[in-house]
Design a protein around this motif. Structure first.
Motif, mmCIF file in Angstrom:
data_model
loop_
_atom_site.group_PDB
_atom_site.id
_atom_site.type_symbol
_atom_site.label_atom_id
_atom_site.label_comp_id
_atom_site.label_asym_id
_atom_site.label_seq_id
_atom_site.Cartn_x
_atom_site.Cartn_y
_atom_site.Cartn_z
ATOM 1 N N ASN A 123 4.147 -8.592 0.216
ATOM 2 C CA ASN A 123 3.575 -7.246 0.250
ATOM 3 C C ASN A 123 4.663 -6.193 0.368
ATOM 4 O OD1 ASN A 123 0.858 -7.763 -0.102
ATOM 5 N ND2 ASN A 123 0.479 -8.073 2.097
ATOM 6 N N ASP B 2 5.237 -3.166 -1.989
ATOM 7 C CA ASP B 2 5.071 -1.813 -1.465
ATOM 8 C C ASP B 2 6.372 -1.018 -1.380
ATOM 9 O OD1 ASP B 2 2.332 -1.908 -1.296
ATOM 10 O OD2 ASP B 2 2.315 -2.716 0.746
ATOM 11 N N CYS C 252 8.315 -1.086 -3.801
ATOM 12 C CA CYS C 252 8.625 -0.882 -5.224
ATOM 13 C C CYS C 252 9.813 -1.700 -5.688
ATOM 14 C CB CYS C 252 8.845 0.589 -5.579
ATOM 15 S SG CYS C 252 7.396 1.552 -5.237
ATOM 16 N N TYR D 201 -0.945 -1.252 -9.786
ATOM 17 C CA TYR D 201 -1.031 -1.082 -8.348
ATOM 18 C C TYR D 201 -0.016 -0.028 -7.946
ATOM 19 C CZ TYR D 201 -0.224 -2.066 -3.389
ATOM 20 O OH TYR D 201 -0.069 -1.959 -2.028
ATOM 21 N N PRO E 87 1.569 1.667 -4.533
ATOM 22 C CA PRO E 87 1.588 1.595 -3.057
ATOM 23 C C PRO E 87 1.061 2.899 -2.472
ATOM 24 C CG PRO E 87 3.749 1.068 -3.999
ATOM 25 C CD PRO E 87 2.893 1.535 -5.126
ATOM 26 N N GLU E 88 0.251 2.777 -1.445
ATOM 27 C CA GLU E 88 -0.213 4.016 -0.804
ATOM 28 C C GLU E 88 0.956 4.772 -0.229
ATOM 29 O OE1 GLU E 88 -3.583 3.569 1.717
ATOM 30 O OE2 GLU E 88 -4.600 2.287 0.249
ATOM 31 N N ILE F 45 5.119 4.185 0.050
ATOM 32 C CA ILE F 45 6.235 3.315 -0.329
ATOM 33 C C ILE F 45 7.037 3.001 0.929
ATOM 34 C CG2 ILE F 45 8.370 3.211 -1.671
ATOM 35 C CD1 ILE F 45 6.969 4.915 -3.791
#
Ligand SMILES: Cc1ncc(C[n+]2csc(CCOP(=O)(O)OP(=O)(O)O)c2C)c(N)n1
Ligand SMILES: Cc1ncc(C[n+]2csc(CCOP(=O)(O)OP(=O)(O)O)c2C)c(N)n1
Ligand code: SF4
Ligand code: SF4
Ligand code: SF4
Ligand code: SF4
Ligand code: SF4
Ligand code: SF4
Ligand SMILES: [Mg+2]
Ligand SMILES: [Mg+2]
Lengths: 311, 172, 385, 95, 385, 311, 172, 95
Positions: free
Chosen positions: A239, A243, A245, A261, A263-264, A266
């Motif tokens: 994950n 997340d 990147c 997708y 990421p909310e 980063i």
């Protein structure tokens, strides 16, 4: 029906890869295999390259495979599948198949068998346009032979052939961008996925399997041994890879990029690096500079990718 | 000649133990050989290693089929593998356990609660190497020195020595 | 001049030799069971204890190709491989020999696929037996170390200039820890000396064309140069071995007889099996049997005259091949038949140990007592020859 | 694994068919802990089934029913992915 | 049942055979001098006169890999190569044999690099002599055609199931136009019959695992199956050859004696040289010399017993190798030495024709009259053996 | 001084490749070689892959090369140069060079030795980041062995392994986009050039040779034999290739695309195809559809490239 | 046995001529062989091809060293290569030229102005094959038929026949 | 090309140095035409020099002076690239 239930139905009680194989405790590969094969709604024929998956699942006279499975060597999985797929077409043409109906031809190869020694066979098969799905389970090193550096190994990682020490800071080069190389072949479907994101992976497999031509899937897959983590940390590490990147999830359909997708928030790349022993040396001494370099590189790549996706 | 077989799971230090014991005996002037068995099985799988000791130079390179001593680092393996396979007629089983299980009845089994002795230190293998020295009447110091030589770069020397000596004490 | 004995595997011992040689360039690609060698060397470099440039190639074909480039450019170059790796680079091993690139390569012998298998036999070495590369076989870790130090001297000798493969049995030696005595670093380094080749590609003032195209008018002659270099390698090896003896007290020969005097039955073999045979020979000699061993240290060049001299008066010679050739004679047996042609020797062929099958002293004893089948250890009656 | 057989008895080219031989019991690889489920908490999301590297999560149709301890290696992944913490790792009694 | 003779090169003749066989899959990669074969077949496909699927692979390693995949999937598969191509795919040729993939491959024999050279010798075939692949050698274009038609039958026979290489001398045969009589297309097609293998990978109802990993407990036995298949190939070949004889009037044997009766000096050789030797034998016989020839049609399997029977009462046997092995015995010579071990035959070794060096009748005569050096046609005195 | 004069000065009367070699009358390769070597202002060491250039210039005991030149095999030029370059670095470090000063390491390989059999070695060398300039003289087929189809052969072309006939219309696949594949390796310099545009080529070589890492140059080079044209038509054919946007001239520096030449008017792709015998069959019978397909593909690719260059 | 060597430049049809003449003789019941020489040289370079004819089956596969006839398709080659190399003692040189150059003095040279005869048709090789038939006393029809068999798919039959016959007429 | 030499006389590994042997005279490959220059028209742009596949355009320093007919294969490229049509292809007298 939920996607997961569909996978269960497709598997129908006979997992393509059964338990009792000799992969490590907590190995990330089997989940990738099952998600993929179970997603595909036709019979599947698997061609494997030499690597952990192959060695640890087929010790003669046993096999963990419940689907047709073929292994020839390390570097040639894409060439082998070319032959299989063409044979299928030839036999279909003259009515010589054991049974009718479509078959999906699936290659499962590690990063070594994809980025490095298997690249040429893959590139040739892509150019010829065979109908097959090539899946790289990318654990970022040659694991089967004891964690050596591959073209997929990230910058700074400690491996047995790029060891960290007073005179070295781990791998000196950035990883090869295999996904971009596949895209450059202008094939109908290319995607990058991670074993932490099963649904995303499964959706991509579905699209890949229906592509009109070769498809390529690069799946980040954890290896507790090579990365140096407890199996239970697999998902959070992956994950963090996504997340931060470091490993964006995206697909390229007929040349068009799309993030699958975002990421909310980063997270810093350190969250990806720190839980893995292969990066431990970066958190001491001169490592800080390397860390900054890694973050910078990840940011640059992400920016470039995001730009491509917008356009 | 003495031939020893080590049983453990991959990662439990059987290979180290096999080499460490060999080193000790080398320093005592004997000829030695130590080698593990390799297969496709990964971390967690049962694994064997071997040590061969002789007064004359060891030149043979065949496998060890009839060990004089079998050292079992991981007791749960007893359910899985036949640790006594090929054991020499008056061979010894050195077991990480409190008591010998019924399945080994009739054999010369020496038990060392190595896991308990080692505690958190994870030096089960060192404890058993110490115990092996006792069983084979070797000087414990040679073994402890060898252990420090091989592992001392990473671990505190006295911890190593303590583990070896505790094992030795169990059976001497 | 030597250090104390340490417990080292064959792989570690060769890595130590590489550290002492400190080659300029080391192309590397992992494959079991040679991997400990390149890993060992890479670790030395990371520790600052060796200084060679590592080239993490993407396949063994490229490993040997990069090695040729580096060696011809004027850099001492060492690599290592096994099995499929050797098979994949086979094409380029021939070319290395023909271009007279003195590349040294450590080989951890392993069975060729298929089926895929990681354990020892000699099929990989046998695959390149026509390549023009020298092949020396070690019996144990100490020998692997010693031969590795001798290798650059042999490879780079102006009369030789050929690749040299130092072969050790996979796992049986590569992963078996045994006492090994190293030379002191500076002694080793001095023994090995500086790298020199006749034509450096990097000499831009005197450009060379290397690797031209040869038509039938010249190919035969250029190829014959390699034969001559192979012939020359035998005396050169003896000379280097004797210099090494002066430093180490350990003496090597291209063929090594063991208890051959008065023997009427001898075994011929390569690699780690030699040690086991010696034990059996001693036992049988003690029992009054006139048996002996001829161990080939050098398989390429095969010291034909020495082999013949050593064996031509022996009644029975049993050749132990750790490789076979379906539909043909096992490789070592065929060589021995050629070398001993015209003698009265009763030559017998045995194949053993394929894919890591173990060879026990009892089985060797059975060869000597003529109780053995031709495929030692095979389950099931062998197919009739 | 079956008895070691003579070369003539082996399948041609080493071709194997699933079911020819029973899978090895890798349950013995567990080193101390094994997963147990509180079925009452289980919401049957099947994530444990998907993520188990050893295909050791047993279903009845599409319903989670338990673990195959003959092959479960005790990696704890099932417990980690379970969204409702229905799986606990407990002392392995070696059964 | 045959057509009239046409002028065809060996390459064209084999392409015609392929057209008649009409394989399902043809992986191909160009290399001189086999290229006319794949080009010929590709042209037939473009003309609609053959229907196989062409796979334009990107290297020979992939050619053989694709061939294995296709053959095991249930498709009759033919490919072709030479020299570096065979060297690059060597790894996979072994695997094809072990997986029992009955791939047929036309080989235009050519010298291995280096130096790079495009002309004939047999070093490429020799490189894979341990691979488990069958190797038949043609003397001329007609034989190349005939053997190519026999090849699938041999390869696919249930007792055999091995790759079959049909070897013809590069240029000397591949590019030399000679009269060739073809079978009628339907006769040829019927002779070849349908492709059948025991385990089709595409049978998804009965899945197979093909190419598993074998530890020392099984490798030796699996490998031994290949030996047995090679043994079986000899009688199968004789059977196929006699069926072919019934159709064509042309009879083949795995070894073919020529004027051997009463000979006290015989030559043994492979390939196109056999024809030239026959002329010389006739001349010498006419002059009253008791000379003869043993031509090996099958090099793998080497028909050891037949060779021995044919030669064991002959005083002198001269083996002509079109390949060498620096530092070792030339490959064919070593085989003959092994096959004739224990006989009284005076065996002699000659190497000729490397890299396309021509061999003249006078030079063959000199072999028979014992006036020849060991390296026929080499400029300069050969290096002392 | 004009660029051409500079080349003359650099050559200094000793052409890197002298006359008297055995390349065909009118072969396009030598001009590429000379333009490149003469542009580079350091000593050059050349590594050649097997192919026309290699075979026809070094028949033992002669050589047409006046610069150090090395040939090992067909598929490994990039691996060989890796060894040479690393040797140079190693020797420079310990003072063992025959003479000091920088050397430019140049690979010359055909399209077969680049796109196909040499791709893997090239990709590995790019990933490792050796300092060298890899030049593909792209004549779009295996010419040395008699004009067989390669990954570079364009769709529809008649070659001896993709022959046109009643049942085939020449090569069935689009050409591999090797330049894009090189770009995907994220190396400092990649460019596409054509032998018709010498100045553009020379400028690119200059930039490539000064790149901080590997550089790749893909040079369209005519082959009278394989393309089927009289030597004297070479330049006009190549010009049509460029002006039809079949073969755009551009460069990618550190990931940034730039067109180095924009056709004043874009000519129909037929102008490129028609003068070449290998496309002759497209101008009869069913060829028209193929021609339209080719034009469409060229237009699409051009559009995509132009978009990338703008951004 | 008759052995013939053809000299030309690559692309001038020497290989075709060598095969075509062989085909003609095959149809006349003889045994034949035809083969060119291959090197790294490309289009435009000098090239040789060979034809061997015999009444008995031809089995030998060695090169032709002492041709009975040398046919020179390209006269400019006389400056470059020794076309008479190895020519059999009473061998014949058949030359595409009006007159024999001084350099060939003392040899049996037969000249045919093949280029002029062929005109634009580019059938220099056919003219010379016809002439060769005359020199070797073969029936011209067999040669013409063979030429049509090999080339008739692409070229008008009468053009072919005319070229062959014209060459034949020159020297018969 | 030199005399064919015995194997011992050949350079080790077949290494060749430029100048060891004179280049073959490929001038003989010309098939009818050869280039000639009208020097008075030549503007010394040197394009012919660059494009000549056979390095047959001779310079004196940086000045065009003529053709090396020993190696010129008569391909006509020089004539084509000449911007001022200073080069003509003429009947080859075989010199
Ligand atoms: C030609 C060849 N070279 C090397 C090897 C040894 N080898 C087998 S698997 C492997 C590593 C595989 O790495 P990867 O493809 O990443 O798969 P993983 O082991 O990570 O599953 C290597 C180096 C081989 N089998 N064949
Ligand atoms: C392993 C291997 N396969 C095949 C060949 C044969 N071969 C030599 S050069 C060549 C074609 C080269 O094509 P390209 O790289 O495009 O160069 P060009 O001939 O066009 O100059 C081929 C197929 C070879 N030498 N080695
Ligand atoms: S080493 Fe890594 S990839 Fe291989 S089986 Fe173990 S966990 Fe899986
Ligand atoms: S602990 Fe691991 S192996 Fe066992 S069931 Fe859970 S996920 Fe599967
Ligand atoms: S993950 Fe948890 S909730 Fe989901 S099925 Fe498994 S036990 Fe039930
Ligand atoms: S075939 Fe083409 S590339 Fe090769 S030399 Fe001739 S013109 Fe040049
Ligand atoms: S004709 Fe061709 S070879 Fe001759 S000078 Fe002009 S360009 Fe050069
Ligand atoms: S191209 Fe024309 S103008 Fe330019 S240098 Fe040559 S002859 Fe002179
Ligand atoms: Mg991996
Ligand atoms: Mg090309």
């Amino acid at each position: 029906m939920s996607r997961l239930k569909t996978l269960v139905r497709n598997e129908a009680g006979t997992p393509p890869l059964r338990g009792g194989h000799a992969l490590c405790q907590g190995c990330g590969i089997p989940m990738v295999v099952r998600t993929i094969v179970d997603t595909i709604d036709t019979p599947v024929v698997v061609v494997s390259a030499t690597g952990c998956l192959e060695v640890a699942t087929t010790r003669f006279p046993t096999t963990a495979w419940n689907v047709p499975w073929l292994h020839v060597a390390f570097e040639n999985a894409a060439a082998v599948v070319s032959g299989v797929e063409v044979a299928y077409r030839a036999l279909a043409k003259r009515g010589g198949l054991p049974q009718d109906g479509p078959i999906t031809f699936l290659v499962l190869a590690g990063d070594g068998g994809t980025y490095d020694i298997g690249l040429q066979a893959l590139s040739g098969a892509l150019e010829r346009g065979h109908h097959f799905l090539f899946v790289c389970y990318d654990n970022e090193a040659y694991m089967n032979t004891g964690v050596q550096r591959s073209g997929a190994t990230p910058f700074g990682a400690n491996t047995t052939t790029s060891p960290a020490g007073v005179a070295a800071l781990g791998k000196a080069q950035q990883r090869k961008d295999m996904t971009a190389i596949a895209v450059a072949h202008h094939i109908p479907y290319v995607a990058q996925a991670a074993s932490s994101h099963w649904q995303d992976l499964s959706e991509k497999v579905e699209r890949a399997a229906h592509a009109d031509g070769p498809a390529f899937l690069n799946v980040l897959t954890n290896c507790p041994v090579g990365w140096g983590h407890e199996p239970r940390h697999a998902i959070e590490i992956l994950n963090a890879g996504v997340d931060s990147c470091y490993w964006p999830l995206y697909e390229v359909v007929d040349g068009r990029y799309r993030l699958t997708y975002t990421p909310e928030t980063i997270v810093p790349v350190e969250e990806w690096l720190r839980p893995q022993k292969r990066f431990a040396h970066l958190f001491t001494g001169e490592g800080a500079a390397v860390l900054r370099e890694i973050q910078r590189h990840v940011d640059d790549e992400w920016e470039a990718l995001a730009a491509r996706c917008e356009s | 000649m003495k031939e020893i077989r080590w049983h453990a799971r991959a990662g439990q230090g059987a290979k180290t133990a096999s080499q460490l014991y060999a080193t000790a005996r080398l320093h005592e002037g004997q000829s030695v050989q130590a080698f593990p068995e390799y297969g496709p099985e990964r971390r967690g799988a049962p694994l064997r290693a071997y040590t061969r000791i002789d007064d004359k130079p060891i030149r043979r390179h065949d496998a060890i089929m009839h060990p004089d001593v079998v050292v079992v680092l991981e007791p749960s393996l007893l359910h899985e593998v036949d640790v006594t396979e090929g054991l020499a007629p008056d061979g010894i089983v050195l077991l990480n356990a409190d008591t010998a299980p019924a399945s080994l009845a009739g054999l010369d089994v020496r038990c060392v609660p190595a896991a308990r002795i080692a505690g958190d230190s994870k030096f089960v293998n060192l404890v058993l190497v110490g115990a092996l020295a006792a069983v084979l009447h070797d000087p414990v110091d040679a073994v402890a020195d060898a252990a420090i030589e091989l592992l001392g770069g990473k671990v505190a020397h006295d911890e190593i020595r303590t583990a070896v000596e505790k094992g030795y004490a169990c059976l001497s | 001049m030597a250090t104390e004995a340490r417990i080292l595997t064959g792989g570690q011992a060769v890595a130590e030799a590489m550290r002492q040689i400190d080659p300029d360039v080391v192309p590397m690609y992992p494959i079991t069971p040679q991997t400990p060698i390149i890993q060992g060397f890479a670790t030395f470099v990371a520790q600052g204890r060796a200084h060679g440039e590592l080239v993490d190639v993407e396949s063994e074909h490229s490993a040997m190709s990069a090695a040729i480039g580096a060696a011809l450019a004027g850099a001492r170059t060492i690599t290592a491989t096994s099995s499929q790796g050797l098979a994949l680079m086979a094409e380029v091993v021939y070319i290395a020999a023909s271009m007279r690139a003195p590349v040294v390569m450590a080989v951890g012998n392993r069975a060729l696929s298929g089926p895929i298998n990681i354990h020892c036999d000699h099929s990989d070495s046998m695959l390149v037996r026509d390549s023009g590369a020298i092949q020396l076989f070690a019996e144990n870790a100490q020998e692997a170390y010693d031969l590795m130090l001798i290798a650059p001297r042999l490879a780079e000798h102006p009369d030789v200039l050929l690749p040299v493969l130092i072969c050790q049995d996979g796992f049986t030696i590569t992963h078996s820890a045994e006492p090994v005595v190293l030379l002191e670093d500076d002694v080793a380094r001095e023994f090995v000396g500086e790298y020199r080749i006749p034509n450096s590609l990097l000499d831009v003032r005197y450009p060379t064309t290397q690797g031209p195209f040869a038509m039938p008018d010249y190919y035969f002659e250029l190829r014959h140069q390699q034969l001559a270099a192979m012939q020359a390698a035998l005396p050169v090896f003896e000379q280097m071995a004797s210099e090494f003896y002066a430093l180490s007290g350990r003496r090597y020969h291209s063929v090594e007889p063991y208890a051959l005097d008065g023997a009427d039955h001898a075994i011929v073999c390569l690699g780690s099996t030699g040690g086991t045979v010696k034990d059996v020979v001693d036992e049988l000699r003690a029992e009054g049997e006139a048996v002996g061993l001829l161990e080939l240290r050098s398989f390429r060049p095969l010291p034909r005259h020495d082999v013949r001299t050593a064996l031509d008066s022996i009644r029975t010679v049993s050749v132990l091949d750790r490789a076979d050739s379906p539909g043909g004679a096992p490789p070592l047996f065929a060589e021995l038949a050629a070398a001993l042609h015209g003698t009265e020797v009763d030559l017998r062929s045995f194949v053993y140990g394929l894919g890591g099958r173990d060879l026990h002293p009892e089985q060797i004893r059975a060869v000597f007592t003529e109780d053995s089948g031709a495929y030692i250890g095979l389950r099931g009656a062998p197919c009739p020859a | 694994m079956p008895e070691l057989t003579a070369w003539r008895e082996l399948p041609l080219g080493g071709v194997v068919r699933p079911g020819d031989t029973a899978p090895p019991h890798t349950g013995g690889w567990r080193t101390g802990l094994k997963p147990v489920v509180r079925l009452e908490s289980c919401v049957n999301c099947l994530l444990c089934w998907l993520y188990c590297p050893d295909s050791a999560v047993q279903l009845d149709g599409t319903t989670f029913v338990g673990f195959d301890y003959d092959v479960c290696k005790g990696c704890e992944l099932c417990a980690v992915v379970c969204p409702v913490d229905a799986i606990a790792m407990v002392e392995d009694d070696g059964d």
